[in-house]
Write a protein that holds these residues in place. Structure first.
Motif, PDB file in Angstrom:
ATOM      1  N   SER A  48     -27.696  -9.151   8.243  1.00  0.00           N
ATOM      2  CA  SER A  48     -26.978  -8.571   9.376  1.00  0.00           C
ATOM      3  C   SER A  48     -27.998  -7.982  10.349  1.00  0.00           C
ATOM      4  CB  SER A  48     -26.013  -7.495   8.864  1.00  0.00           C
ATOM      5  OG  SER A  48     -25.278  -6.945   9.938  1.00  0.00           O
ATOM      6  N   HIS A  56     -18.027 -14.018   5.861  1.00  0.00           N
ATOM      7  CA  HIS A  56     -18.714 -14.754   6.927  1.00  0.00           C
ATOM      8  C   HIS A  56     -20.204 -14.883   6.687  1.00  0.00           C
ATOM      9  CE1 HIS A  56     -19.434 -10.532   7.803  1.00  0.00           C
ATOM     10  NE2 HIS A  56     -20.430 -10.894   8.571  1.00  0.00           N
ATOM     11  N   LYS A  57     -20.765 -14.142   5.723  1.00  0.00           N
ATOM     12  CA  LYS A  57     -22.228 -14.077   5.596  1.00  0.00           C
ATOM     13  C   LYS A  57     -22.869 -15.427   5.299  1.00  0.00           C
ATOM     14  CE  LYS A  57     -22.855  -9.220   4.930  1.00  0.00           C
ATOM     15  NZ  LYS A  57     -21.499  -8.688   4.686  1.00  0.00           N
ATOM     16  N   GLY A 111     -20.538  -3.254  10.698  1.00  0.00           N
ATOM     17  CA  GLY A 111     -21.459  -2.639   9.740  1.00  0.00           C
ATOM     18  C   GLY A 111     -22.836  -2.662  10.390  1.00  0.00           C
ATOM     19  N   GLY A 112     -23.492  -3.831  10.303  1.00  0.00           N
ATOM     20  CA  GLY A 112     -24.728  -4.040  11.055  1.00  0.00           C
ATOM     21  C   GLY A 112     -24.441  -4.776  12.354  1.00  0.00           C
ATOM     22  N   GLY A 113     -23.209  -5.287  12.472  1.00  0.00           N
ATOM     23  CA  GLY A 113     -22.773  -5.882  13.727  1.00  0.00           C
ATOM     24  C   GLY A 113     -22.736  -7.394  13.776  1.00  0.00           C
ATOM     25  N   SER A 114     -22.968  -8.093  12.641  1.00  0.00           N
ATOM     26  CA  SER A 114     -23.119  -9.549  12.768  1.00  0.00           C
ATOM     27  C   SER A 114     -21.801 -10.287  12.982  1.00  0.00           C
ATOM     28  CB  SER A 114     -23.877 -10.125  11.572  1.00  0.00           C
ATOM     29  OG  SER A 114     -23.100 -10.133  10.409  1.00  0.00           O
ATOM     30  N   ASN A 115     -20.741  -9.914  12.255  1.00  0.00           N
ATOM     31  CA  ASN A 115     -19.492 -10.665  12.458  1.00  0.00           C
ATOM     32  C   ASN A 115     -18.914 -10.351  13.823  1.00  0.00           C
ATOM     33  OD1 ASN A 115     -16.614  -9.237  12.274  1.00  0.00           O
ATOM     34  ND2 ASN A 115     -17.986  -8.043  10.966  1.00  0.00           N
ATOM     35  N   GLY A 134     -20.037  -3.008   2.876  1.00  0.00           N
ATOM     36  CA  GLY A 134     -20.698  -3.730   3.954  1.00  0.00           C
ATOM     37  C   GLY A 134     -20.771  -2.938   5.248  1.00  0.00           C
ATOM     38  N   GLN A 185     -21.869  -9.132  -1.056  1.00  0.00           N
ATOM     39  CA  GLN A 185     -21.447 -10.342  -0.332  1.00  0.00           C
ATOM     40  C   GLN A 185     -22.641 -11.129   0.200  1.00  0.00           C
ATOM     41  OE1 GLN A 185     -19.947  -7.338  -0.020  1.00  0.00           O
ATOM     42  NE2 GLN A 185     -17.989  -7.492   1.014  1.00  0.00           N
ATOM     43  N   THR A 228     -12.975 -10.846   8.086  1.00  0.00           N
ATOM     44  CA  THR A 228     -14.278 -11.320   7.624  1.00  0.00           C
ATOM     45  C   THR A 228     -14.307 -11.759   6.171  1.00  0.00           C
ATOM     46  OG1 THR A 228     -14.842  -9.001   7.245  1.00  0.00           O
ATOM     47  CG2 THR A 228     -15.628 -10.019   9.284  1.00  0.00           C
ATOM     48  N   GLU A 285     -13.899  -3.974   4.262  1.00  0.00           N
ATOM     49  CA  GLU A 285     -14.598  -4.005   5.555  1.00  0.00           C
ATOM     50  C   GLU A 285     -13.681  -4.589   6.622  1.00  0.00           C
ATOM     51  OE1 GLU A 285     -15.778  -5.338   2.761  1.00  0.00           O
ATOM     52  OE2 GLU A 285     -17.748  -4.464   2.317  1.00  0.00           O
TER      53      GLU A 285
HETATM   54  C1  LIG Z   1     -21.096  -7.552   5.287  1.00  0.00           C
HETATM   55  C2  LIG Z   1     -19.689  -7.574   5.663  1.00  0.00           C
HETATM   56  C3  LIG Z   1     -19.229  -6.965   6.839  1.00  0.00           C
HETATM   57  C4  LIG Z   1     -20.102  -6.169   7.749  1.00  0.00           C
HETATM   58  O1  LIG Z   1     -21.251  -6.767   8.217  1.00  0.00           O
HETATM   59  P1  LIG Z   1     -21.490  -7.088   9.744  1.00  0.00           P
HETATM   60  O2  LIG Z   1     -22.889  -7.531   9.811  1.00  0.00           O
HETATM   61  O3  LIG Z   1     -21.229  -5.839  10.531  1.00  0.00           O
HETATM   62  O4  LIG Z   1     -20.539  -8.154  10.088  1.00  0.00           O
HETATM   63  C5  LIG Z   1     -17.903  -7.074   7.160  1.00  0.00           C
HETATM   64  N1  LIG Z   1     -17.037  -7.718   6.369  1.00  0.00           N
HETATM   65  C6  LIG Z   1     -17.428  -8.316   5.232  1.00  0.00           C
HETATM   66  C7  LIG Z   1     -16.406  -9.008   4.385  1.00  0.00           C
HETATM   67  C8  LIG Z   1     -18.766  -8.270   4.842  1.00  0.00           C
HETATM   68  O5  LIG Z   1     -19.150  -8.861   3.713  1.00  0.00           O
END
Ligand SMILES: *Cc1c(COP(=O)(O)O)cnc(C)c1O
Length: 455
Positions: free
Chosen positions: A233, A115-116, A268-272, A341, A143, A417, A388
């Motif tokens: 993130s 998703h990044k 992870g950092g919370g973005s997805n 991640g 990623q 993700t 992840e």
């Molecule tokens: C980076 C990553 C995550 C975790 O990052 P968030 O910011 O928490 O979403 C999750 N899944 C994948 C495949 C990633 O590359």
């Protein structure tokens, strides 16, 4: 009669979101502001603009504007790989024998594999619009660096990536994808920055960490004319861009009158997770609907479930602003865990506040259980999931199994993700029975917590 739900629910291009949704606008308790590490005063836009692109600083600081229009050039890029499908996991349901209906939003359908790219293209666009030459960043598992390299090549920007040294060595293929898109990749810590040289002098054998790579990337950005730093993130702006995931998912499910009961994402950092839940959380905050939200993190890096809600540094070198978040302490380095991640010591301020307000749940899962779920999922649904993402799969399966006991037909939506093609060393460890399930002790966590800055 209810419409039969297809295996994949696609939106048309014309149904793609035209604005990102800013959940902060609907939060009663706003996320705490970033603080200047020297004065402990809230960071002003002018201070942040030395590090970040101006338009992104505006998005970062804006807690009130509900919708931000997605610029046409970004929407054009999104069309290369969006809308992403919502999949009804019929085969997984069958294999589990659950009455639950499981849906996943698949974000691995682009070359970067996650998703990044949704935020990378937005950040590259604003850098280009500002007339910058290039951007710097860090990457852990690779990623984010890959996504940013793709985005920068599209807008013809230079991209300097500091890659955590152990990943640089373990994942040479990721590095080559980045170089294919024109990104330059430096293993971190490196001797190209003051902070890198300092860390190397103190810990010559270190294999690096995200916090350390961030410090290096920031140093290069602020000391090189025409460059800014971008982050994949944690920041409010990244959650804003990732809301495209939730907006699409909600629109797709609404076509079939499906309302999820439980929404699950790895954190992870919370973005997805922040992006997936955003429009649903908005409804919950406005009292229009109710949902259960579950953040899933590794037991080896349990920031939400065992961290402190406090101001902390975002990086090891302590050059970044202070953020209030659930954190394990900026020096915390998790034990070997293959979900690269999910190894960050802190959590998005938005998600931290929502969690602290009791609006979201969190749980941690052990690595071997995650890979069991990953393999089960791969065999049922065909997709090879990223480690992840498999944290979310684990929790979705566990919730579906609870439904099997109670006979409840709940709708479960989770974020898938990314794909795991670059994580086959991890899968190999799992298959060979060599995977480690180390969980930090309370004493270890207390030691790092004691070092949190006193604000
Ligand atoms: C980076 C990553 C995550 C975790 O990052 P968030 O910011 O928490 O979403 C999750 N899944 C994948 C495949 C990633 O590359």
């Amino acid at each position: 009669m209810a419409k039969e739900i297809p295996y994949k629910i696609f939106l048309d291009e014309s149904e793609m979101p035209t604005s990102w949704y800013n959940v902060r606008a609907d939060m009663k308790n706003k996320p705490a502001p970033l603080l200047n590490p020297g004065t402990h005063e809230p960071m002003k836009a002018e201070e942040l603009e030395g590090v970040f692109c101006s338009e992104l600083v505006k998005q970062e600081l804006d807690n009130d504007t509900r919708f931000f229009e997605i610029p046409g050039e970004i929407r054009d890029f999104y069309k290369m790989y969006r809308p992403s499908p919502v999949v009804r996991a019929y085969y997984l349901e069958k294999k589990l024998g659950t009455p639950a209906h499981i849906y996943y939003k698949f974000e691995g359908n682009n070359t970067s594999g996650s998703h990044k790219l949704n935020s990378a293209i937005a950040q590259a666009y604003y850098a280009k619009k500002q007339g910058l030459t290039g951007v710097t960043t860090e990457t852990g598992a690779g990623q984010w660096g890959t996504a940013l390299s793709m985005a920068c090549s599209y807008f013809d920007l230079d991209c300097k990536v500091y890659m955590v040294k152990c990943s640089y060595e373990q994942k040479p293929f990721r590095r080559e994808v980045m170089r294919t898109y024109g990104g330059s990749v430096t293993p971190s810590p490196s001797n190209t920055t003051n902070v890198g040289r300092k860390i190397l002098a103190e810990h010559p054998d270190t294999t690096g960490s995200l916090g350390c790579a961030i410090s290096e990337a920031v140093e290069v950005a602020v000391s090189t004319p025409g460059y800014r730093y971008v982050l994949g993130s944690v920041l409010n702006q990244v959650l804003l861009h990732q809301s495209v995931i939730g907006l699409e998912a909600k629109a797709a499910l609404e076509k079939y009158d499906v309302k999820p009961d439980i929404i699950i994402g790895c954190a992870g950092g919370g973005s997805n997770l922040g992006g997936l839940i955003a429009p649903f959380m908005g409804e919950k905050l406005r009292g229009e609907a109710d949902y259960r939200f579950i953040a899933v993190e590794p037991a080896s890096c349990p920031s939400l479930t065992r961290g402190k809600y406090a101001y902390d540094f975002c990086d090891t070198g302590m050059v970044c602003p202070l953020a209030k978040m659930y954190t394990l302490g900026c020096d915390f380095i998790p034990s070997a865990n293959h979900a690269g991640g999910l190894r960050y010591h802190g959590m998005s301020s938005v998600l931290s506040q929502l969690y602290d307000d009791g609006l979201m749940e969190a749980r941690s899962v052990k690595q071997t259980e995650v890979f069991e779920a990953a393999e089960f999922f791969a065999r049922a649904e065909g997709i090879l999931p990223a480690p992840e993402s498999s944290h979310a799969i684990r929790a979705a399966i566990d919730e579906a199994l609870k439904c099997k006991e109670t006979g409840e037909e709940k709708n479960i939506l989770f974020g898938l993700t990314g794909t795991g093609y670059f994580d086959l060393v991890a899968y190999e460890k799992f298959h060979e029975g060599e995977m480690n399930d180390y969980i930090p002790t309370d004493e270890e966590l207390a030691m790092y917590a004691a070092k949190l800055p006193k604000i």
